[in-house]
Design an enzyme around this catalytic site. Structure first.
Site, PDB file in Angstrom:
ATOM      1  N   SER A 134       0.856  -1.195   0.000  1.00  8.72           N
ATOM      2  CA  SER A 134       0.000   0.000   0.000  1.00  8.72           C
ATOM      3  C   SER A 134       0.889   1.242   0.000  1.00  8.72           C
ATOM      4  O   SER A 134       2.096   1.146   0.273  1.00  8.72           O
ATOM      5  CB  SER A 134      -0.890   0.008   1.250  1.00  8.72           C
ATOM      6  OG  SER A 134      -0.077   0.200   2.399  1.00  8.72           O
ATOM      7  N   ASP A 162      -1.020  -1.271  -3.960  1.00  3.15           N
ATOM      8  CA  ASP A 162      -2.372  -1.534  -3.463  1.00  3.15           C
ATOM      9  C   ASP A 162      -3.062  -0.192  -3.157  1.00  3.15           C
ATOM     10  O   ASP A 162      -2.476   0.659  -2.471  1.00  3.15           O
ATOM     11  CB  ASP A 162      -2.232  -2.371  -2.175  1.00  3.15           C
ATOM     12  CG  ASP A 162      -3.515  -3.026  -1.739  1.00  3.15           C
ATOM     13  OD1 ASP A 162      -4.427  -3.175  -2.570  1.00  3.15           O
ATOM     14  OD2 ASP A 162      -3.595  -3.414  -0.549  1.00  3.15           O
ATOM     15  N   HIS A 163      -4.267  -0.005  -3.639  1.00  2.41           N
ATOM     16  CA  HIS A 163      -5.061   1.204  -3.331  1.00  2.41           C
ATOM     17  C   HIS A 163      -4.334   2.518  -3.606  1.00  2.41           C
ATOM     18  O   HIS A 163      -4.359   3.435  -2.766  1.00  2.41           O
ATOM     19  CB  HIS A 163      -5.561   1.177  -1.876  1.00  2.41           C
ATOM     20  CG  HIS A 163      -6.519   0.068  -1.613  1.00  2.41           C
ATOM     21  ND1 HIS A 163      -7.811   0.060  -2.077  1.00  2.41           N
ATOM     22  CD2 HIS A 163      -6.352  -1.114  -0.963  1.00  2.41           C
ATOM     23  CE1 HIS A 163      -8.406  -1.066  -1.720  1.00  2.41           C
ATOM     24  NE2 HIS A 163      -7.536  -1.806  -1.051  1.00  2.41           N
ATOM     25  N   ASP A 203      -7.256   3.412  -7.188  1.00  4.94           N
ATOM     26  CA  ASP A 203      -8.548   3.231  -6.535  1.00  4.94           C
ATOM     27  C   ASP A 203      -9.321   4.539  -6.559  1.00  4.94           C
ATOM     28  O   ASP A 203      -9.202   5.372  -5.662  1.00  4.94           O
ATOM     29  CB  ASP A 203      -8.321   2.737  -5.095  1.00  4.94           C
ATOM     30  CG  ASP A 203      -9.634   2.487  -4.376  1.00  4.94           C
ATOM     31  OD1 ASP A 203     -10.697   2.749  -4.970  1.00  4.94           O
ATOM     32  OD2 ASP A 203      -9.595   2.024  -3.220  1.00  4.94           O
ATOM     33  N   GLU A 223     -11.136   0.005  -9.591  1.00  2.60           N
ATOM     34  CA  GLU A 223     -12.163  -0.492  -8.653  1.00  2.60           C
ATOM     35  C   GLU A 223     -13.487   0.213  -8.891  1.00  2.60           C
ATOM     36  O   GLU A 223     -13.536   1.431  -9.058  1.00  2.60           O
ATOM     37  CB  GLU A 223     -11.721  -0.297  -7.187  1.00  2.60           C
ATOM     38  CG  GLU A 223     -12.766  -0.825  -6.192  1.00  2.60           C
ATOM     39  CD  GLU A 223     -12.269  -0.953  -4.747  1.00  2.60           C
ATOM     40  OE1 GLU A 223     -11.055  -1.070  -4.526  1.00  2.60           O
ATOM     41  OE2 GLU A 223     -13.131  -0.947  -3.844  1.00  2.60           O
TER      42      GLU A 223
HETATM   43  P1  13P Z   1      -7.917  -8.080   4.278  1.00  4.42           P
HETATM   44  O1  13P Z   1      -7.944  -6.962   5.271  1.00  4.42           O
HETATM   45  O2  13P Z   1      -9.181  -8.863   4.301  1.00  4.42           O
HETATM   46  O3  13P Z   1      -6.707  -8.939   4.400  1.00  4.42           O
HETATM   47  O4  13P Z   1      -7.861  -7.398   2.812  1.00  4.42           O
HETATM   48  C1  13P Z   1      -6.637  -6.941   2.289  1.00  4.42           C
HETATM   49  C2  13P Z   1      -6.818  -6.135   1.061  1.00  4.42           C
HETATM   50  O5  13P Z   1      -7.846  -6.107   0.415  1.00  4.42           O
HETATM   51  C3  13P Z   1      -5.653  -5.350   0.615  1.00  4.42           C
HETATM   52  O6  13P Z   1      -5.955  -4.544  -0.471  1.00  4.42           O
HETATM   53  O1  G3H Z   2      -6.424  -2.545   1.946  1.00  3.16           O
HETATM   54  C1  G3H Z   2      -5.563  -2.190   2.735  1.00  3.16           C
HETATM   55  C2  G3H Z   2      -4.407  -3.060   3.028  1.00  3.16           C
HETATM   56  O2  G3H Z   2      -4.723  -4.043   3.977  1.00  3.16           O
HETATM   57  C3  G3H Z   2      -3.193  -2.247   3.393  1.00  3.16           C
HETATM   58  O3  G3H Z   2      -3.327  -1.647   4.625  1.00  3.16           O
HETATM   59  O4  G3H Z   2      -2.709   0.787   4.409  1.00  3.16           O
HETATM   60  O5  G3H Z   2      -2.516  -0.436   6.592  1.00  3.16           O
HETATM   61  O6  G3H Z   2      -0.920  -0.890   4.706  1.00  3.16           O
HETATM   62  P1  G3H Z   2      -2.318  -0.479   5.121  1.00  3.16           P
HETATM   63 ZN    ZN Z   3      -7.912  -3.763  -0.518  1.00  6.72          ZN
END
Ligand code: 13P
Ligand code: G3H
Ligand code: ZN
Length: 326
Positions: A59, A96-97, A118, A148
């Protein structure tokens, strides 16, 4: 001006071929989040030992935590760990995101082979504009992009939502064709974190909205779908955490059978973060509680890493179906 690092220099691949194979083979590629060395080691070792393709997922805040300059070197080292065992598992590094064009571009320029943008919290129009902007840049570098539609409840990096909004199947074709995005995350009842449902005693978690997934699949045949918020929240790890001084009483996740069903469908990528965090926390709490004199990080992070390796192997084998598919 920094010199860009193209991802093949780190030994990585994008997700295109991984998803084609997952679609044809009826399994999903695991995307495991990490932010430190032990998590990264565990992901690589677990996926090498189960011969699974893998998406190393970071992330924006995890990237800051690990340090954007250190991260590509860690990942290059992780690829080397796999290769020295003789394993050729495909490995991608994925944002991620991602929440801005600038962050996505910075990741692409520093060796990421795949990024998520996202825009799900924006209007449909703004989501299309932002996603298309990222796709246009990413594709010049052969980096794949995940978008998304629909909002998951829980914390999505720096964005959080109390309520989920299911994906509207009638929006997906326009979104994909106007943005050129390579895969699509949808909202069908999963959520982020370790408290996915508020259940009364004895009550079972509700079934995911497979009807929405099927409607999306029929509008986008053969197109890769992504499931976020897919941790199962192992009752054993929760019990261990609570036994050794933690407080996670109402933690509950997505039942394994539902994830298996999703993995056999057009869902080609399943995101797992919370389950890994719980596994490591459970082991560390136990060690701290049973051996209060311990203060060598290797003596508690090492066993936590071993627990995560086992969890990953078990998931690849029994949940994702990706074991043996590399
Ligand atoms: P969880 O919190 O269910 O592990 O999901 C992780 C996720 O979607 C990261 O983008
Ligand atoms: O969707 C979120 C992930 O679990 C990442 O979480 O922003 O705390 O690293 P984080
Ligand atoms: Zn996620």
């Amino acid at each position: 001006m920094k010199t860009p690092t193209p991802y093949p220099e780190l030994g990585l691949v994008n997700t295109r071929e991984m998803f084609q194979k997952a679609m044809a083979g009826g399994y999903a590629v695991p995307a495991y989040n990490f932010n430190n060395m032990e998590q990264l080691q565990a992901i690589v070792i677990g996926c090498v030992e189960s011969n699974s393709p893998v998406i190393l997922q970071v992330s924006g805040s995890a990237r800051k935590y690990a340090d954007p300059s250190l991260l590509p070197h860690m990942v290059k080292g992780a690829v080397a760990i796999a290769r020295k065992t003789g394993s050729n598992i495909p490995m991608a590094l994925h944002l991620d995101h991602g929440n801005s064009f600038e962050l996505a571009k910075d990741c692409i320029d520093s060796g990421f082979s795949s990024v998520m943008i996202d825009g799900s919290h924006h209007s449909f129009k703004e989501n299309i504009r932002l996603t298309a902007e990222v796709v246009e840049y990413a594709h010049t570098k052969d980096v794949t992009v995940e978008g998304e539609l629909g909002v998951l409840a829980g914390v999505e990096d720096e964005v959080s939502s109390e309520e989920s909004h299911y994906t509207q199947p009638e929006e997906v074709e326009e979104f994909v064709s106007k943005t050129g995005v390579d895969s699509l995350a949808i909202s069908i009842g999963t959520s982020h974190g370790a408290h996915k449902f508020k259940l009364r005693p004895g009550e079972k978690p509700p079934t995911l909205r497979f009807d929405i997934l099927e409607a999306v699949e029929s509008r986008l045949p053969g197109y890769p779908i992504v499931l976020h918020g897919a941790s199962s929240v192992s009752p054993e790890h929760v019990a261990m955490i609570n036994q050794f001084g933690g407080n996670l009483e109402s933690a509950v996740g997505i039942p394994v059978e539902q994830l298996r069903r999703a993995a056999k469908s057009a869902v080609c990528k399943i995101n797992i973060d919370s389950d890994g965090r719980l596994a490591m926390t459970a082991v560390i709490r136990k060690i701290f509680s049973e051996t209060p004199s311990e203060f060598d990080p290797r003596k508690y992070l090492g066993p936590a890493r071993d627990e995560l390796i086992e969890l990953i192997k078990e998931k690849n084998q029994n949940v994702l179906g990706s074991a043996g598919k590399a």
